[in-house]
Design a protein around this motif. Structure first.
Motif, PDB file in Angstrom:
ATOM      1  N   VAL A  38      46.018 -34.044 -42.707  1.00 54.97           N
ATOM      2  CA  VAL A  38      47.373 -33.639 -43.100  1.00 54.97           C
ATOM      3  C   VAL A  38      48.207 -34.857 -43.512  1.00 54.97           C
ATOM      4  O   VAL A  38      48.953 -34.799 -44.489  1.00 54.97           O
ATOM      5  CB  VAL A  38      48.084 -32.832 -41.978  1.00 54.97           C
ATOM      6  CG1 VAL A  38      49.464 -32.381 -42.441  1.00 54.97           C
ATOM      7  CG2 VAL A  38      47.257 -31.614 -41.567  1.00 54.97           C
ATOM      8  N   THR A  39      48.069 -35.977 -42.792  1.00 61.80           N
ATOM      9  CA  THR A  39      48.867 -37.162 -43.165  1.00 61.80           C
ATOM     10  C   THR A  39      48.452 -37.683 -44.546  1.00 61.80           C
ATOM     11  O   THR A  39      49.300 -38.138 -45.316  1.00 61.80           O
ATOM     12  CB  THR A  39      48.768 -38.305 -42.120  1.00 61.80           C
ATOM     13  OG1 THR A  39      47.413 -38.645 -41.921  1.00 61.80           O
ATOM     14  CG2 THR A  39      49.418 -37.934 -40.818  1.00 61.80           C
ATOM     15  N   ARG A  40      47.156 -37.589 -44.851  1.00 63.58           N
ATOM     16  CA  ARG A  40      46.710 -38.016 -46.198  1.00 63.58           C
ATOM     17  C   ARG A  40      47.331 -37.119 -47.263  1.00 63.58           C
ATOM     18  O   ARG A  40      47.716 -37.566 -48.336  1.00 63.58           O
ATOM     19  CB  ARG A  40      45.180 -38.002 -46.299  1.00 63.58           C
ATOM     20  CG  ARG A  40      44.516 -39.156 -45.569  1.00 63.58           C
ATOM     21  CD  ARG A  40      43.168 -39.533 -46.158  1.00 63.58           C
ATOM     22  NE  ARG A  40      42.252 -38.403 -46.228  1.00 63.58           N
ATOM     23  CZ  ARG A  40      41.455 -38.015 -45.228  1.00 63.58           C
ATOM     24  NH1 ARG A  40      41.463 -38.671 -44.083  1.00 63.58           N
ATOM     25  NH2 ARG A  40      40.655 -36.983 -45.356  1.00 63.58           N
ATOM     26  N   TYR A  41      47.466 -35.833 -46.942  1.00 58.26           N
ATOM     27  CA  TYR A  41      48.100 -34.887 -47.871  1.00 58.26           C
ATOM     28  C   TYR A  41      49.581 -35.218 -48.041  1.00 58.26           C
ATOM     29  O   TYR A  41      50.115 -35.193 -49.150  1.00 58.26           O
ATOM     30  CB  TYR A  41      47.919 -33.449 -47.347  1.00 58.26           C
ATOM     31  CG  TYR A  41      48.473 -32.400 -48.276  1.00 58.26           C
ATOM     32  CD1 TYR A  41      47.798 -32.064 -49.448  1.00 58.26           C
ATOM     33  CD2 TYR A  41      49.680 -31.748 -48.003  1.00 58.26           C
ATOM     34  CE1 TYR A  41      48.304 -31.102 -50.312  1.00 58.26           C
ATOM     35  CE2 TYR A  41      50.197 -30.792 -48.859  1.00 58.26           C
ATOM     36  CZ  TYR A  41      49.495 -30.472 -50.020  1.00 58.26           C
ATOM     37  OH  TYR A  41      50.011 -29.529 -50.884  1.00 58.26           O
ATOM     38  N   ILE A  42      50.235 -35.582 -46.931  1.00 55.49           N
ATOM     39  CA  ILE A  42      51.656 -35.958 -46.984  1.00 55.49           C
ATOM     40  C   ILE A  42      51.842 -37.158 -47.917  1.00 55.49           C
ATOM     41  O   ILE A  42      52.780 -37.206 -48.713  1.00 55.49           O
ATOM     42  CB  ILE A  42      52.193 -36.293 -45.565  1.00 55.49           C
ATOM     43  CG1 ILE A  42      52.303 -35.019 -44.725  1.00 55.49           C
ATOM     44  CG2 ILE A  42      53.552 -37.003 -45.627  1.00 55.49           C
ATOM     45  CD1 ILE A  42      52.501 -35.264 -43.227  1.00 55.49           C
ATOM     46  N   LEU A  43      50.940 -38.126 -47.828  1.00 54.73           N
ATOM     47  CA  LEU A  43      51.053 -39.337 -48.656  1.00 54.73           C
ATOM     48  C   LEU A  43      50.903 -39.031 -50.149  1.00 54.73           C
ATOM     49  O   LEU A  43      51.374 -39.779 -50.989  1.00 54.73           O
ATOM     50  CB  LEU A  43      50.019 -40.383 -48.218  1.00 54.73           C
ATOM     51  CG  LEU A  43      50.299 -41.014 -46.845  1.00 54.73           C
ATOM     52  CD1 LEU A  43      49.077 -41.774 -46.342  1.00 54.73           C
ATOM     53  CD2 LEU A  43      51.515 -41.927 -46.895  1.00 54.73           C
ATOM     54  N   LYS A  44      50.231 -37.925 -50.444  1.00 54.59           N
ATOM     55  CA  LYS A  44      50.082 -37.511 -51.859  1.00 54.59           C
ATOM     56  C   LYS A  44      51.398 -37.015 -52.449  1.00 54.59           C
ATOM     57  O   LYS A  44      51.618 -37.053 -53.652  1.00 54.59           O
ATOM     58  CB  LYS A  44      49.077 -36.351 -51.947  1.00 54.59           C
ATOM     59  CG  LYS A  44      47.659 -36.772 -52.220  1.00 54.59           C
ATOM     60  CD  LYS A  44      46.909 -35.515 -52.637  1.00 54.59           C
ATOM     61  CE  LYS A  44      45.450 -35.588 -52.224  1.00 54.59           C
ATOM     62  NZ  LYS A  44      44.823 -34.273 -52.216  1.00 54.59           N
ATOM     63  N   GLN A  45      52.267 -36.485 -51.580  1.00 53.05           N
ATOM     64  CA  GLN A  45      53.538 -35.910 -52.039  1.00 53.05           C
ATOM     65  C   GLN A  45      54.521 -37.042 -52.325  1.00 53.05           C
ATOM     66  O   GLN A  45      55.240 -37.474 -51.457  1.00 53.05           O
ATOM     67  CB  GLN A  45      54.121 -34.967 -50.989  1.00 53.05           C
ATOM     68  CG  GLN A  45      53.219 -33.799 -50.658  1.00 53.05           C
ATOM     69  CD  GLN A  45      53.787 -32.964 -49.520  1.00 53.05           C
ATOM     70  OE1 GLN A  45      54.206 -33.499 -48.510  1.00 53.05           O
ATOM     71  NE2 GLN A  45      53.780 -31.659 -49.674  1.00 53.05           N
ATOM     72  N   LYS A  46      54.499 -37.486 -53.536  1.00 52.57           N
ATOM     73  CA  LYS A  46      55.333 -38.655 -53.883  1.00 52.57           C
ATOM     74  C   LYS A  46      56.816 -38.276 -53.891  1.00 52.57           C
ATOM     75  O   LYS A  46      57.303 -37.624 -54.795  1.00 52.57           O
ATOM     76  CB  LYS A  46      54.943 -39.169 -55.279  1.00 52.57           C
ATOM     77  CG  LYS A  46      53.522 -39.740 -55.348  1.00 52.57           C
ATOM     78  CD  LYS A  46      53.499 -41.217 -54.971  1.00 52.57           C
ATOM     79  CE  LYS A  46      52.132 -41.813 -55.202  1.00 52.57           C
ATOM     80  NZ  LYS A  46      51.135 -41.467 -54.198  1.00 52.57           N
ATOM     81  N   GLY A  47      57.539 -38.677 -52.862  1.00 55.34           N
ATOM     82  CA  GLY A  47      58.982 -38.433 -52.832  1.00 55.34           C
ATOM     83  C   GLY A  47      59.715 -39.572 -53.531  1.00 55.34           C
ATOM     84  O   GLY A  47      59.103 -40.530 -53.997  1.00 55.34           O
ATOM     85  N   LYS A  48      61.039 -39.464 -53.572  1.00 50.98           N
ATOM     86  CA  LYS A  48      61.839 -40.523 -54.227  1.00 50.98           C
ATOM     87  C   LYS A  48      61.935 -41.780 -53.372  1.00 50.98           C
ATOM     88  O   LYS A  48      62.309 -42.831 -53.859  1.00 50.98           O
ATOM     89  CB  LYS A  48      63.262 -39.997 -54.512  1.00 50.98           C
ATOM     90  CG  LYS A  48      63.316 -38.883 -55.540  1.00 50.98           C
ATOM     91  CD  LYS A  48      64.779 -38.609 -55.902  1.00 50.98           C
ATOM     92  CE  LYS A  48      64.915 -37.422 -56.841  1.00 50.98           C
ATOM     93  NZ  LYS A  48      64.892 -36.126 -56.138  1.00 50.98           N
ATOM     94  N   LYS A  49      61.642 -41.653 -52.066  1.00 46.41           N
ATOM     95  CA  LYS A  49      61.710 -42.801 -51.136  1.00 46.41           C
ATOM     96  C   LYS A  49      63.104 -43.444 -51.126  1.00 46.41           C
ATOM     97  O   LYS A  49      63.239 -44.665 -51.043  1.00 46.41           O
ATOM     98  CB  LYS A  49      60.637 -43.849 -51.500  1.00 46.41           C
ATOM     99  CG  LYS A  49      59.196 -43.393 -51.316  1.00 46.41           C
ATOM    100  CD  LYS A  49      58.739 -43.533 -49.865  1.00 46.41           C
ATOM    101  CE  LYS A  49      57.227 -43.459 -49.705  1.00 46.41           C
ATOM    102  NZ  LYS A  49      56.621 -42.208 -50.051  1.00 46.41           N
ATOM    103  N   ILE A  50      64.137 -42.621 -51.245  1.00 49.20           N
ATOM    104  CA  ILE A  50      65.506 -43.161 -51.242  1.00 49.20           C
ATOM    105  C   ILE A  50      65.825 -43.786 -49.887  1.00 49.20           C
ATOM    106  O   ILE A  50      66.511 -44.806 -49.812  1.00 49.20           O
ATOM    107  CB  ILE A  50      66.533 -42.055 -51.598  1.00 49.20           C
ATOM    108  CG1 ILE A  50      66.537 -41.838 -53.110  1.00 49.20           C
ATOM    109  CG2 ILE A  50      67.941 -42.424 -51.133  1.00 49.20           C
ATOM    110  CD1 ILE A  50      67.550 -40.846 -53.629  1.00 49.20           C
TER     111      ILE A  50
END
Length: 326
Positions: A38-50
């Motif tokens: 699941v954490t690897r999947y989370i890392l795929k979700q490229k957020g804006k990282k604001i």
């Protein structure tokens, strides 16, 4: 440079953001197979990282990025990711950043536990390194975010949100985390309480402007760009600033009629009518004026810091938030 993009804004700390990304990836790893999947999947979700961007820019402006700044950025990104996962469960959302949400793939139980895992990992990163001051700041933010969310739920049921309540909700729900990012950045870089307070105020006002802009976009954004239909807040019975002002600015009979429509549930035609009502009664103009006011307060909070590329980046971030179309 009012039309800066986020990647331009992050240029002064591009190298540091790469270091953060690597640290974040390592910090959420687990030797439990499902958690790691699941954490690897989370890392795929490229957020804006604001949020990490805010921590690192604030640290740079307040005195310089340190080892603690990276840990602070990791802590807030873990907290933010945990709240997004829990939000998707609460909202029964099946998409997040264009990809299926964690609850859509692994169901609610796994999603809730993953949110808990990320929150506890963030707290452990702080405890293992004796960053106890971070814990004080972050727990206050979690408390405010929960209270803001619960206040909104309560007020949405009754449809009785006035302007004062609206600002309390968005201050707690949205601004609290941005102000936490900026304060943690400053705390990681200097001991000056004046600088730490200035950064906290910057983040708080930026967060309020950010949310007002978000609420305006629900009425005027391009649905193809936002990736969600216009009037989503109306459908969800969320009373935000453009509507609050329009209701106050209209005769009681019309206002009561609009609230009645929202209460019973709206279709596409109703939503279009309510958007028209808000525009006619100057709700958008008023909200935009308020967003500009809070942006100016954010700008003023930076006055005590000397000029630098990172300070300019924060000033450009204010403009980016004011001008964003999605």
């Amino acid at each position: 440079m009012s039309n800066s993009t986020l990647s331009q804004i992050s240029l002064p700390i591009e190298k540091e953001l790469n270091i953060f990304n690597e640290l974040f990836r390592k910090s959420i790893k687990s030797n439990v197979g499902l958690v790691d999947l699941v954490t690897r999947y989370i890392l795929k979700q490229k957020g804006k990282k604001i949020r990490p961007l805010l921590v690192l820019l604030s640290a740079d402006v307040a005195g310089g990025i340190t080892e603690r700044s990276y840990r602070g950025a990791t802590l807030v990104e873990m907290l933010h990711t945990a709240t997004l996962i829990h939000d998707d469960v609460v909202d029964s959302a099946d998409k997040r950043r264009g990809l299926p949400s964690i609850n859509a793939i692994w169901k609610n139980k796994v999603a809730v536990l993953m949110g808990d895992y990320l929150l506890s990992r963030g707290l452990m990163v702080a405890v293992e390194n004796s960053d106890f001051d971070f814990l004080g700041i972050i727990t206050k933010a979690v408390k405010r975010m929960s209270e803001g969310e619960l206040l909104q739920i309560n007020k949405t049921r009754k449809l009785d949100i006035d302007e004062e309540t609206y600002f309390r909700i968005i201050s707690d729900k949205t601004a609290s985390l941005l102000s936490t990012c900026c304060e943690i950045g400053a705390v990681s870089a200097c001991d000056s309480q004046e600088k730490q307070k200035a950064m906290r105020n910057f983040g708080e006002n930026l967060g309020i402007a950010f949310q007002i802009r978000d609420d305006i976009l629900d009425y005027v954004g391009k649905s193809s760009i936002i990736g969600k239909p216009l009037g989503g807040d109306i459908k969800d019975k969320k009373i935000t600033l453009p509507l609050i002002f329009a209701l106050k600015n209209s005769d009681k009979k019309t206002s009561d009629q609009i609230l009645k429509e929202i209460k019973k549930g709206t279709d596409k035609k109703d939503v279009a009518g309510i958007i028209g009502f808000v525009k006619k009664n100057k709700g958008i103009e008023y909200a935009e004026k308020k967003a500009v006011e809070f942006s100016a307060k954010a700008n003023d909070a930076l006055n005590i810091f000397p000029s630098s590329e990172s300070k300019e980046a924060l000033e450009n971030l204010i403009q980016f938030i004011l001008n964003r179309k999605y």
